[in-house]
Design a protein around this motif. Structure first.
Motif, short mmCIF file in Angstrom:
data_model
loop_
_atom_site.label_atom_id
_atom_site.label_comp_id
_atom_site.label_asym_id
_atom_site.label_seq_id
_atom_site.Cartn_x
_atom_site.Cartn_y
_atom_site.Cartn_z
N ASP A 26 0.83 -1.20 0.00
CA ASP A 26 0.00 0.00 0.00
C ASP A 26 0.87 1.26 0.00
O ASP A 26 0.54 2.25 -0.65
CB ASP A 26 -0.93 0.01 1.21
N LEU A 27 1.98 1.21 0.71
CA LEU A 27 2.91 2.34 0.75
C LEU A 27 3.47 2.62 -0.65
O LEU A 27 3.61 3.77 -1.06
CB LEU A 27 4.05 2.06 1.74
N ARG A 28 3.75 1.55 -1.41
CA ARG A 28 4.29 1.73 -2.76
C ARG A 28 3.30 2.46 -3.68
O ARG A 28 3.69 3.05 -4.68
CB ARG A 28 4.70 0.39 -3.36
N ALA A 29 2.01 2.45 -3.31
CA ALA A 29 1.02 3.18 -4.10
C ALA A 29 1.32 4.68 -4.08
O ALA A 29 0.90 5.42 -4.97
CB ALA A 29 -0.38 2.92 -3.56
N LEU A 30 2.06 5.12 -3.08
CA LEU A 30 2.38 6.54 -2.96
C LEU A 30 3.67 6.93 -3.68
O LEU A 30 4.02 8.11 -3.72
CB LEU A 30 2.47 6.92 -1.47
N ASP A 31 4.38 5.93 -4.25
CA ASP A 31 5.58 6.25 -5.03
C ASP A 31 5.18 7.20 -6.16
O ASP A 31 4.18 6.99 -6.84
CB ASP A 31 6.20 4.98 -5.64
#
Length: 138
Positions: A26-31
């Motif tokens: 989910d954090l990688r969605a903010l890349d």
């Protein structure tokens, strides 16, 4: 026409006035999203999987106890039709028919599913006189 690929679904948890990614995925969605950048999100609550399992358990229990249908899946379709959970489709000849709608996790909110589940229990009691053993115990 080719079907559009489905967008990935990300999970965030509210902590105060901040949404925190649930996992690294989910954090990688903010890349690629800069600090302070404005983004659009769609807020949808996750459905309760235990409630969905209880619904299917109820249908299997009803079929096993009464033989009212050849399977829980067929009973599910009949309940949707008879309780009005339908999509109306216009045929080429102009006739409109009702087909069972979906209770899929992405098609129905949790509140809608709760209401549908209750109507299914009421339908089973009214039409077949069936009340789940779990309901009797409660």
């Amino acid at each position: 026409m080719a079907k559009r690929p489905e967008k990935p679904i990300y999970s965030f948890i509210r902590k105060g006035n901040v949404l925190m990614p649930e996992m690294a995925y989910d954090l990688r969605a903010l890349d690629g999203v800069a600090n302070g950048q404005r983004v659009r999100i769609d807020i949808k609550e996750w459905r309760n999987l235990d409630r969905l399992k209880a619904y299917w358990s109820l249908l299997h229990e009803a079929v096993d106890a009464t033989g009212m249908s050849v399977s829980a899946e067929k009973l599910h379709e009949v309940i949707k039709l008879d309780t009005g959970l339908v999509d109306l489709v216009r045929l080429p000849n102009g006739m409109t028919v009702a087909i069972p709608a979906s209770i899929a996790l992405d098609r129905m909110s949790e509140g809608e599913f709760i209401a549908y589940f209750q109507s299914a229990e009421e339908w089973l009691a009214r039409v077949y006189g069936f009340v789940s053993e779990r309901e009797v115990a409660a």
